[in-house]
Design an enzyme around this catalytic site. Structure first.
Site, PDB file in Angstrom:
ATOM      1  CG  HIS A   9       8.041  -6.279  -8.168  1.00 49.21           C
ATOM      2  ND1 HIS A   9       8.296  -4.943  -7.960  1.00 49.21           N
ATOM      3  CD2 HIS A   9       6.760  -6.488  -7.825  1.00 49.21           C
ATOM      4  CE1 HIS A   9       7.187  -4.366  -7.497  1.00 49.21           C
ATOM      5  NE2 HIS A   9       6.246  -5.284  -7.407  1.00 49.21           N
ATOM      6  CD  GLU A  22      11.884  -4.972  -8.717  1.00 49.40           C
ATOM      7  OE1 GLU A  22      11.575  -5.295  -9.882  1.00 49.40           O
ATOM      8  OE2 GLU A  22      11.083  -4.413  -7.934  1.00 49.40           O
ATOM      9  CB  CYS A  24       4.601  -3.338  -9.951  1.00 46.23           C
ATOM     10  SG  CYS A  24       3.336  -4.253  -9.082  1.00 46.23           S
TER      11      CYS A  24
HETATM   12  N1  GLN Z   1      -0.353  -0.528  -6.022  1.00 49.16           N
HETATM   13  C1  GLN Z   1      -0.310  -1.408  -7.150  1.00 49.16           C
HETATM   14  C2  GLN Z   1      -1.022  -2.710  -6.873  1.00 49.16           C
HETATM   15  O1  GLN Z   1      -1.204  -3.052  -5.733  1.00 49.16           O
HETATM   16  C3  GLN Z   1       1.106  -1.671  -7.577  1.00 49.16           C
HETATM   17  C4  GLN Z   1       1.869  -2.486  -6.605  1.00 49.16           C
HETATM   18  C5  GLN Z   1       3.357  -2.417  -6.804  1.00 49.16           C
HETATM   19  O2  GLN Z   1       3.820  -1.542  -7.536  1.00 49.16           O
HETATM   20  N2  GLN Z   1       4.105  -3.289  -6.168  1.00 49.16           N
HETATM   21  O3  GLN Z   1      -1.377  -3.410  -7.779  1.00 49.16           O
END
Ligand code: GLN
Length: 607
Positions: A530, A532, A401
């Site tokens: 994500h 995970e 992310c």
């Molecule tokens: N802040 C970034 C976004 O909103 C990454 C979000 C995250 O890492 N979950 O796209």
């Protein structure tokens, strides 16, 4: 429907989530369909707007629910897919009652905590308990409800009162209470102290709920005379008291509890019709095996997590678990080093040189690096530094992310010469906005406005031979969970790809970048989603498998063998094949037949 309410006493944070999950795991092993509900008595509608420093990581569900991390434990232990309604908060209950009031549903009556809020809680629990959570689509037979915090908290009073009424609504044979309490063992005397447990049970009784099981959490096992004392003072039979000391891994808890006859007790108390049960070794085999293997891992792998919420390890729970799942499977004990991203920034060289050097030293000594998700400005430059170091030093790297976005920014700065390239989240005025707001991002509202939940990622046909596609079993599409507001700016894709950063996975409309890889690097992989959240104890998430394998120089062989671990390599896979691992999870739902190799688990007799 049978209900097990799990309450807490004395202090929170003694493993109520794992105990609740373990009840579920035991019943699942007996072939019972189980669902779980977590109650968080705070006023927030969900966990979406929390900083990870509040309650640890925000866990994301398939349906986009941003929930408490305990739901992650439930999903991992029971291999189920929960819904956002499986996490109840005071905010959600009040919102539903207020909406009904505005709708005129209360026919001119005064709306009160009792009966309106307490009724709403009971109705919610009854409704959500019926929702199927496993692939079988079966309606659950048992619903385990974990009440967050401890009994006596002002916040949870309405919930305790709701369950006091609920026990009569659903009848005694369908409802029981397990109270998880702390038994301190102060070093000075070495004795187990039962007073705090006595008081918390008294408090629970005072509120109209009697514990059927008292789970005593302590550092070391508690002695029989201590159990006898608790039994006496708390008015429960000794067999209803179970001592759960600190164990080697959380995956040993279900076996440990079952060793104390939990299935038999619950079967009798809730009339589940499970008895006579075969010896617990027969149906808990897989859990016993998992615990054994974790205990016997011989080799180490060190993983650096370069994050910005490193003061609280719970901020990265699912990532830590996913790393362990992969390590356990491949045969490595995973040592995690949390590195505060901002310590890696150049300014620290003058501000706090000791932290700067210690952090860089830890990064350099690690076998591989994860740059996880995050929000806001702080630490982003440090993350970019870590990414750069991994790229230039062939260090296996997994960006998740924000880690994915940092990889893109770093590459644009270093390889495309776009000095000052950035995300508009960090610098709105940047000349080179490599990462930008997504159209669906609602600027006015923070809660629940991100791109959330399960989405499909398609592997590009031009990327047939990329590592990630192979790691995912050569599938054309995959589904993973998301939580982000920003995305890679499509205008720069062509240029980035020309310089060797390949976006091998995209969303279904092929507009949004999801997976990137560097061509000439042992393992430089980053994902917008994500991974995970979908990692399971015996079916680790592919990007994490790739990372650990690459860290130990085993990735090439693994991919060449079609994602099979080599039996010749150290402490090889504990399942002979992928199919066997999948079978584990499936069989985990049913009582397994007689097996004659229980001697293989002899070491578990010490449990
Ligand atoms: N802040 C970034 C976004 O909103 C990454 C979000 C995250 O890492 N979950 O796209």
């Amino acid at each position: 429907m049978k209900y097990i309410l799990v309450t807490g006493g004395v202090i929170s944070g003694v493993g109520k989530g794992v105990i609740s999950s373990s009840f579920g795991a035991i019943l699942k092993c007996c072939g019972i369909e189980v669902t779980m509900i977590k109650i968080d008595p705070y006023i927030n509608l969900d966990a979406g707007t929390f900083s990870p420093y509040e309650h640890g990581e925000v866990y994301v569900l398939d349906d986009g629910g941003e929930v408490d991390l305990d739901l992650g434990n439930y999903e991992r232990f029971l291999n189920v897919t929960l819904h956002k309604e499986n996490n109840i908060t005071t905010g959600k209950i009040y919102q539903s009652v207020i909406l009904k009031e505005r709708h005129g549903d209360y026919l001119g009556k005064t709306v009160q905590v009792v009966p309106h809020i307490t009724d709403a809680i009971q109705e919610w629990v009854e409704r959500v308990a019926q929702k199927p959570v496993s692939e079988s689509g079966r309606i659950p037979e048992v619903c385990i409800i974990e009440l967050g915090g401890i009994v006596g908290d002002i916040e949870s009073m309405a919930f305790v009162e709701a369950f006091r009424q609920f026990q009569f609504r659903v009848k005694r044979e369908n409802f029981c209470v397990a109270h998880v309490s702390l038994v301190p063992q102060p070093r000075t005397t070495g004795e187990s102290k039962t007073k705090p447990t006595q008081s918390s049970v008294r408090e629970l009784r005072g509120l109209g709920l009697s514990p059927d099981i008292i789970v005593c959490r302590s550092e070391r096992p508690i002695e029989d005379n201590v159990k006898a004392k608790i039994s006496n003072f708390c008015h429960v039979a000794p067999q209803q008291i179970i001592s759960v000391p600190d164990l080697n891994s959380v995956y040993e808890v279900p076996v440990f509890m079952e060793n104390h006859g939990m299935a038999e007790y619950l079967s009798g108390r809730l009339d589940l019709g499970l008895t006579p049960l075969p010896p617990f070794r027969k149906y808990m085999t897989d859990w016993i095996g998992l615990g054994d293997r974790i205990r016997h891992l011989k080799y180490d792998v060190t993983v650096a997590i370069v994050g910005k919420y490193t003061r609280l390890e719970d901020s990265y729970t699912s990532i830590t678990k996913a790393l362990h799942h992969a390590g356990n499977k491949i045969g490595y004990k995973v040592n995690i080093k949390f590195i505060e991203a901002s310590n890696l920034e150049n300014t620290m060289l003058t501000d706090d040189p000791a932290s700067y050097h210690t952090s860089w030293r830890e990064l350099c000594l690690s076998d591989c690096v994860v740059v996880p998700g995050g929000f806001g400005k702080r630490g982003v430059e440090g993350k970019i530094e870590a990414v750069k170091w991994c790229r230039m030093n062939e260090k296996p790297f997994l960006g998740i992310c924000l880690g994915f976005q940092a990889a893109v920014i770093e590459f644009a700065r270093s390889k495309l010469g776009l000095e000052g390239a950035n995300s508009t989240e960090v610098n709105e005025e940047t000349k080179y906005p490599l990462v930008i707001d997504m159209p669906e991002h609602n600027q006015g509202n923070m809660g629940g406005t991100m791109r959330l939940g399960k989405r499909t990622t398609v592997f590009k046909s031009s990327a047939k031979y990329c590592k990630m596609r192979k790691l995912y079993g050569n599938k054309d599409k995959i589904e993973e969970r998301h939580r982000h507001r920003y995305e890679v700016n499509p205008e720069y894709i062509e240029e980035l790809e020309k310089h060797g950063m390949k976006f091998v996975g995209v969303d279904v409309e092929e507009k949004r970048m999801e997976i990137l890889e560097l061509e000439d690097h042992p393992y430089f992989v980053a994902v917008q989603y994500h991974p995970e959240y979908l990692s399971r104890p015996v079916i680790p998430s592919p990007p994490f498998m790739g990372l650990i394998l690459a860290a130990k120089d085993r990735l090439k062989g693994y991919l060449a063998r079609g994602c099979k671990l080599s039996p010749r390599e150290p402490q090889s896979d504990y399942y002979d094949s992928e199919e066997e691992a999948v079978a584990w999870t499936v069989n985990n739902l049913t009582i397994k037949g007689e097996t004659d190799d229980s001697s293989a688990y002899s070491s578990s007799s010490q449990l």
